[in-house]
Design a protein around this motif. Sequence first.
Motif, mmCIF file in Angstrom:
data_model
loop_
_atom_site.group_PDB
_atom_site.id
_atom_site.type_symbol
_atom_site.label_atom_id
_atom_site.label_comp_id
_atom_site.label_asym_id
_atom_site.label_seq_id
_atom_site.Cartn_x
_atom_site.Cartn_y
_atom_site.Cartn_z
ATOM 1 N N GLY A 90 -0.955 -31.865 -24.560
ATOM 2 C CA GLY A 90 -1.633 -32.675 -25.708
ATOM 3 C C GLY A 90 0.122 -33.507 -26.245
ATOM 4 O O GLY A 90 1.144 -32.887 -25.711
ATOM 5 N N ALA A 91 -0.082 -34.282 -27.054
ATOM 6 C CA ALA A 91 1.365 -35.199 -27.894
ATOM 7 C C ALA A 91 2.286 -34.069 -28.542
ATOM 8 O O ALA A 91 3.319 -34.189 -28.358
ATOM 9 C CB ALA A 91 0.876 -35.983 -28.677
ATOM 10 N N PRO A 144 -6.870 -35.506 -28.134
ATOM 11 C CA PRO A 144 -6.261 -34.708 -28.035
ATOM 12 C C PRO A 144 -6.360 -34.856 -26.793
ATOM 13 O O PRO A 144 -6.494 -36.474 -26.442
ATOM 14 C CB PRO A 144 -6.868 -33.576 -28.321
HETATM 15 S S1 SF4 Z 1 -5.670 -33.310 -30.846
HETATM 16 FE FE1 SF4 Z 1 -4.201 -31.658 -31.980
HETATM 17 S S2 SF4 Z 1 -3.074 -30.155 -31.050
HETATM 18 FE FE2 SF4 Z 1 -3.542 -31.540 -29.324
HETATM 19 S S3 SF4 Z 1 -1.717 -33.165 -29.121
HETATM 20 FE FE3 SF4 Z 1 -3.797 -34.175 -31.115
HETATM 21 S S4 SF4 Z 1 -2.433 -32.547 -32.898
HETATM 22 FE FE4 SF4 Z 1 -1.917 -32.254 -31.113
#
Ligand code: SF4
Length: 266
Positions: A90-91, A144
């Motif tokens: 994830g980011a 996500p």
């Molecule tokens: S979905 Fe939530 S945990 Fe996953 S990258 Fe986006 S902000 Fe972060």
Amino acid sequence: MGHQDEPARPRLAVWKFASCDGCQLTLLNCEDELLELAGAVEIGYFPEATQAVVEGPYDLSLVEGSVTTPGDRDRIHEVRAASRRVVTIGACATAGGIQALRNVADVDELSAAVYAHPEYIATLADSTPISAHVPVDYELRGCPIDRGQLLEVIAAFLHDRRPRISDESVCMECKRRGNVCVTVAHGTPCLGPVTHAGCGAICPSYDRGCYGCFGPAGTVNPQSLSRRLRELELSERDVRRVFATFNAAAPAFAAESARHDEPTSS
Ligand code: SF4
Ligand code: SF4
């Protein structure tokens, strides 16, 4: 624990740092594949799914979230030491997430604005990706992440091979879906040309521009895209903002955002 006659299954751990849990939920949302996955691995540590804990070491650790506190800065080294492979998901984990907007602000000012007693808040000035602290075996992008890509990454690491995930742009997925380009047809700003594929071009498929959730693709030219965005009458401030979202601290997006730092009338 497995039966004595069964071969040992690879042990999986899923760790959370500063994040919203959306990427861990992607794993739980793999409904059709979850039982098969649970049979293929031993889930050693995954508090989002189970309270049971099997002591490390772990064959594969999935790490969600960024490092934003002194405690997490120490904990990620423990995770690395306990893991044969570390994959960030994830980011947040791969680029610092939306919470990395603090990196270009004064974190003390932000804490004072949000908390009645900011003196109780132990936080770092920056939100940083996991790879800024420990070696990482693979970074899976998205905000996500995409479940198909996640299952490919898990399968690849269980078989000791590299994941088959392209670093092409969202435009490639968009074209394969046969979409009409929203920028060409309607003048809608779209980050698809500079954004890593993985979502299946979901926003352009619904006549919206891409927001850049998956961060920069492998080879990108954000300056060229910015020129196009300006032609579409986005202000300097707006161009700055479109690069400063979920992947604000990803180097290619951070650099492009900074180039548009000075708001001008447009
Ligand atoms: S979905 Fe939530 S945990 Fe996953 S990258 Fe986006 S902000 Fe972060
Ligand atoms: S709509 Fe966006 S992602 Fe699709 S081809 Fe156009 S610029 Fe690329």
